[in-house]
Scaffold this motif. Structure first.
Motif, PDB file in Angstrom:
ATOM      1  N   ARG A   7       0.814  -1.210   0.000  1.00  0.00           N
ATOM      2  CA  ARG A   7       0.000   0.000   0.000  1.00  0.00           C
ATOM      3  C   ARG A   7       0.850   1.264   0.000  1.00  0.00           C
ATOM      4  O   ARG A   7       0.584   2.215  -0.726  1.00  0.00           O
ATOM      5  CB  ARG A   7      -0.891   0.045   1.250  1.00  0.00           C
ATOM      6  CG  ARG A   7      -1.962  -1.005   1.347  1.00  0.00           C
ATOM      7  CD  ARG A   7      -2.629  -0.853   2.683  1.00  0.00           C
ATOM      8  NE  ARG A   7      -3.661  -1.853   2.908  1.00  0.00           N
ATOM      9  CZ  ARG A   7      -4.353  -1.935   4.036  1.00  0.00           C
ATOM     10  NH1 ARG A   7      -4.090  -1.110   5.028  1.00  0.00           N
ATOM     11  NH2 ARG A   7      -5.289  -2.849   4.186  1.00  0.00           N
ATOM     12  N   THR A 187     -13.692  -5.865   1.185  1.00  0.00           N
ATOM     13  CA  THR A 187     -13.673  -5.532  -0.241  1.00  0.00           C
ATOM     14  C   THR A 187     -14.330  -4.176  -0.508  1.00  0.00           C
ATOM     15  O   THR A 187     -13.817  -3.376  -1.290  1.00  0.00           O
ATOM     16  CB  THR A 187     -14.397  -6.622  -1.056  1.00  0.00           C
ATOM     17  OG1 THR A 187     -13.759  -7.884  -0.809  1.00  0.00           O
ATOM     18  CG2 THR A 187     -14.339  -6.322  -2.544  1.00  0.00           C
ATOM     19  N   TYR A 190     -11.923  -1.307   1.066  1.00  0.00           N
ATOM     20  CA  TYR A 190     -10.471  -1.403   0.926  1.00  0.00           C
ATOM     21  C   TYR A 190      -9.770  -0.141   0.407  1.00  0.00           C
ATOM     22  O   TYR A 190      -8.706   0.216   0.916  1.00  0.00           O
ATOM     23  CB  TYR A 190     -10.096  -2.597   0.043  1.00  0.00           C
ATOM     24  CG  TYR A 190      -8.605  -2.859   0.046  1.00  0.00           C
ATOM     25  CD1 TYR A 190      -7.994  -3.483   1.122  1.00  0.00           C
ATOM     26  CD2 TYR A 190      -7.797  -2.433  -1.008  1.00  0.00           C
ATOM     27  CE1 TYR A 190      -6.629  -3.703   1.155  1.00  0.00           C
ATOM     28  CE2 TYR A 190      -6.422  -2.658  -0.995  1.00  0.00           C
ATOM     29  CZ  TYR A 190      -5.851  -3.289   0.087  1.00  0.00           C
ATOM     30  OH  TYR A 190      -4.499  -3.484   0.119  1.00  0.00           O
ATOM     31  N   PRO A 191     -10.303   0.562  -0.601  1.00  0.00           N
ATOM     32  CA  PRO A 191      -9.602   1.769  -1.069  1.00  0.00           C
ATOM     33  C   PRO A 191      -9.327   2.777   0.046  1.00  0.00           C
ATOM     34  O   PRO A 191      -8.239   3.362   0.114  1.00  0.00           O
ATOM     35  CB  PRO A 191     -10.567   2.348  -2.117  1.00  0.00           C
ATOM     36  CG  PRO A 191     -11.282   1.159  -2.639  1.00  0.00           C
ATOM     37  CD  PRO A 191     -11.485   0.264  -1.448  1.00  0.00           C
ATOM     38  N   THR A 194      -6.421   1.717   2.247  1.00  0.00           N
ATOM     39  CA  THR A 194      -5.112   2.033   1.669  1.00  0.00           C
ATOM     40  C   THR A 194      -4.694   3.448   2.061  1.00  0.00           C
ATOM     41  O   THR A 194      -3.561   3.683   2.493  1.00  0.00           O
ATOM     42  CB  THR A 194      -5.175   1.915   0.132  1.00  0.00           C
ATOM     43  OG1 THR A 194      -5.482   0.561  -0.215  1.00  0.00           O
ATOM     44  CG2 THR A 194      -3.834   2.299  -0.494  1.00  0.00           C
ATOM     45  N   TYR A 236      -6.978  -1.194  -5.127  1.00  0.00           N
ATOM     46  CA  TYR A 236      -7.136  -2.516  -4.522  1.00  0.00           C
ATOM     47  C   TYR A 236      -5.810  -3.276  -4.456  1.00  0.00           C
ATOM     48  O   TYR A 236      -5.795  -4.489  -4.273  1.00  0.00           O
ATOM     49  CB  TYR A 236      -8.173  -3.325  -5.296  1.00  0.00           C
ATOM     50  CG  TYR A 236      -9.566  -2.768  -5.135  1.00  0.00           C
ATOM     51  CD1 TYR A 236     -10.366  -3.166  -4.079  1.00  0.00           C
ATOM     52  CD2 TYR A 236     -10.060  -1.817  -6.022  1.00  0.00           C
ATOM     53  CE1 TYR A 236     -11.637  -2.650  -3.906  1.00  0.00           C
ATOM     54  CE2 TYR A 236     -11.326  -1.283  -5.857  1.00  0.00           C
ATOM     55  CZ  TYR A 236     -12.110  -1.704  -4.802  1.00  0.00           C
ATOM     56  OH  TYR A 236     -13.367  -1.181  -4.628  1.00  0.00           O
ATOM     57  N   LEU A 239      -5.057  -6.241  -1.872  1.00  0.00           N
ATOM     58  CA  LEU A 239      -6.335  -6.727  -1.330  1.00  0.00           C
ATOM     59  C   LEU A 239      -6.274  -8.202  -0.958  1.00  0.00           C
ATOM     60  O   LEU A 239      -6.789  -8.604   0.088  1.00  0.00           O
ATOM     61  CB  LEU A 239      -7.462  -6.490  -2.347  1.00  0.00           C
ATOM     62  CG  LEU A 239      -8.839  -7.054  -1.963  1.00  0.00           C
ATOM     63  CD1 LEU A 239      -9.336  -6.419  -0.671  1.00  0.00           C
ATOM     64  CD2 LEU A 239      -9.842  -6.832  -3.095  1.00  0.00           C
TER      65      LEU A 239
END
Length: 276
Positions: A7, A187, A190-191, A194, A236, A239
């Motif tokens: 990340r 899911t 997740y962005p 990060t 992602y 991920l």
């Protein structure tokens, strides 16, 4: 450690989880992936305690013996998440920095750290960056309270559906619905996770001004930069590693949670009155 590197260190050439892991072991040794394990365990224990205690306390007060609903579970999960973020963010900021201390970064804009432990990390951050730096990433973290809220919403929903068909859930049932609920929540959010990691680490500099990253004002900037460099897929990155870690952890957590709850009622000589 390796999914934090995927990340934060955007200039690493390795794309997949196992390649990054092998790269870290080759460069830094077999124990490198376990760097910062103690702060992680400490932060997880504190965070899970705060979240579960707040969630169940609020649910007990609001529901009061009535049937719970998906909407109520989501609201209670959101409020519990806000409380958790405000109380435990400093632990996660220190945790993130200690995990990545000593890592060999490809990105020259990352400033290395030199902490001797948790207490020293707190001391240096407050001294050099101010006490508010301990709450770096609070804004995306507040948005991310939807992660456990979504997780608990799906968990409670799946649990209610299964209990309509059987009297009691097996350990495997609890494990599976916990894993599914966490996979969905991870899911979806997740962005922002990060961006949260980048801000918590806080050791990047913004070019060309060479300024250290702040928090709220840079969330949109970081999202834009990541999409511009890597496309939507860049949001992602890492991920699969996160799913491997969090899904198993959450599934086991829910399993232990249900067992402890049942044991507590048994020890107290009470019959569970929780409405599913």
């Amino acid at each position: 450690v390796f999914f934090f590197l995927t990340r934060i260190d955007e200039k690493r050439k390795s794309k997949t989880t196992h390649m990054v892991l092998l790269e870290i072991i080759k460069e830094e040794g077999l124990l490198a992936p376990y760097r910062g394990w103690f702060p992680v365990i400490s932060s997880l224990c504190c965070s899970n305690f705060v979240y579960f205690y707040t969630f169940n306390s609020l649910k007990a007060v609001w529901v009061k013996g009535q049937h719970s609903t998906t909407g109520k579970d989501l609201v209670v999960g959101f409020v519990a998440g806000v409380v958790n973020v405000l109380l435990t963010t400093p632990l996660w900021v220190v945790n993130t920095r200690l995990k990545l201390q000593g890592a060999k970064f490809r990105n020259e804009d990352i400033v290395p750290t030199n902490y001797s432990g948790i207490i020293d990390a707190f001391h240096q951050i407050i001294r050099d960056e101010g006490i508010l730096a301990l709450w770096n990433g609070t804004f995306p973290s507040l948005l991310l309270v939807f992660n456990p809220a979504i997780q608990f919403m799906f968990y409670e929903c799946l649990k209610r559906q299964l209990l309509k068909k059987r009297m009691k859930l097996s350990s495997l049932d609890v494990f599976l619905i916990g894993a599914i609920a966490k996979a969905i929540a991870t899911t979806v959010t997740y962005p922002m996770q990060t961006i949260q990691s980048i801000l918590r680490f806080g050791r990047h500099r913004l070019n060309p001004e060479n300024r250290t990253l702040g928090s709220l004002r840079n969330v949109l900037y970081l999202l834009h930069q990541r999409v511009r460099r890597f496309g939507i897929v860049g949001l992602y990155k890492g991920l699969e590693a996160k799913l491997l870690q969090t899904v198993l952890t959450a599934a086991l957590m829910f399993l232990v949670y249900e067992k402890l709850t049942a044991a507590t009622f048994m020890v107290m000589g009470l019959k569970s009155t929780r409405k599913h």
